[in-house]
Design a protein around this motif. Structure first.
Motif, short mmCIF file in Angstrom:
data_model
loop_
_atom_site.label_atom_id
_atom_site.label_comp_id
_atom_site.label_asym_id
_atom_site.label_seq_id
_atom_site.Cartn_x
_atom_site.Cartn_y
_atom_site.Cartn_z
N UNK A 111 3.80 -31.81 -3.78
CA UNK A 111 2.49 -31.84 -4.43
C UNK A 111 2.40 -32.99 -5.44
N UNK A 112 3.04 -34.10 -5.12
CA UNK A 112 3.04 -35.24 -6.03
C UNK A 112 1.63 -35.76 -6.29
N UNK A 113 0.74 -35.64 -5.30
CA UNK A 113 -0.63 -36.15 -5.46
C UNK A 113 -1.37 -35.37 -6.55
N UNK A 116 7.29 -36.72 -17.33
CA UNK A 116 7.29 -38.01 -16.64
C UNK A 116 8.42 -38.06 -15.60
N UNK A 117 9.59 -37.56 -15.98
CA UNK A 117 10.72 -37.56 -15.06
C UNK A 117 10.41 -36.74 -13.81
N UNK A 118 9.79 -35.58 -14.01
CA UNK A 118 9.40 -34.74 -12.86
C UNK A 118 8.48 -35.50 -11.92
N UNK A 119 7.53 -36.21 -12.49
CA UNK A 119 6.58 -36.96 -11.66
C UNK A 119 7.30 -38.05 -10.87
N UNK A 120 8.16 -38.81 -11.52
CA UNK A 120 8.83 -39.92 -10.84
C UNK A 120 9.79 -39.41 -9.76
#
Length: 220
Positions: free
Chosen positions: A95-97, A118-122
């Motif tokens: 579900x990165x989008x 931020x780390x989770x997103x990257x």
């Protein structure tokens, strides 16, 4: 009792009911020019609690449901709630989008997100092979006064994401830039990043470049 008397009693009762209703309406109607404000703090607190529960169980579907409700109700959620939802979206990588959309809304406000968020997103962008998007975010975050050690961690994730996306040239350029800035800017590059890139180069039949990358790793 005659039917006419029954009808009259019913008519009087009906009139009395209408009168009381009108009286109550007048009693509780605010004066002209004034507005009644309803507090939604309990609803916001409930949403935040549900988002925390969803994050603990890594249940992105529940997070989507809660965030949809909040959007319909036009709730102004605090930063902590938005970041909680974002982390839940990013945990699985699938579900990165959705996580990226929330991240964009945070950046528009000029707010500095928590490092864990931020780390989770990257990590999710790397799993989703979204190297170019990760690189764009890295450039934005570089101007937001994060520690160099943290930016180095993100840099490693972007290199991996670029390679997985098939953007090897961009990954090599970023790797070389990071290696050159290790001493001057205080950044570092994980040895695993060099190894990962070299292995992918070997798979692509680019043995000579792979050896150069490994030499760079050993030199640093």
């Amino acid at each position: 009792m005659s039917s006419s008397m029954i009808k009259n009693d019913h008519h009087l009762s009906s009139n009395r009911t209408d009168y009381l209703r009108q009286k109550n309406v007048r009693k509780f109607s605010p004066p002209k020019g004034h507005f009644v404000t309803v507090s939604c703090s309990s609803s916001v607190e409930s949403v935040m609690s549900r988002l925390r529960d969803a994050e603990r169980s890594q249940d992105w579907a529940s997070t989507l449901e809660v965030m949809t409700e909040a959007k319909v109700l036009k709730m102004d959620l605090p930063q902590t709630a938005i970041e909680s939802a974002m982390r839940t979206y990013c945990f699985s990588g699938q579900q990165w989008a959705r996580g990226s959309t929330l991240f964009d809304s945070i950046l528009k406000k000029g707010v500095k997100p928590d490092e864990s968020t931020v780390t989770c997103l990257f990590e999710a962008l790397a799993q989703g092979r979204q190297g170019r998007k990760a690189l764009d975010y890295l450039k934005i975050l570089a101007s937001m006064h994060y520690e160099e050690a943290f930016l180095s961690t993100l840099n490693d994730l972007v290199i991996r994401a670029l390679v997985l996306e098939g953007e090897m040239e961009a990954a090599l350029q970023l790797l070389e830039e990071a290696a050159r800035s290790c001493d001057s800017k205080g950044r570092s590059v994980k040895g695993s990043s060099f190894t990962f890139v070299a292995n992918e180069l070997i798979k692509a039949g680019r043995q000579e470049q792979a050896e150069e990358v490994l030499e760079m790793r050993d030199y640093l």
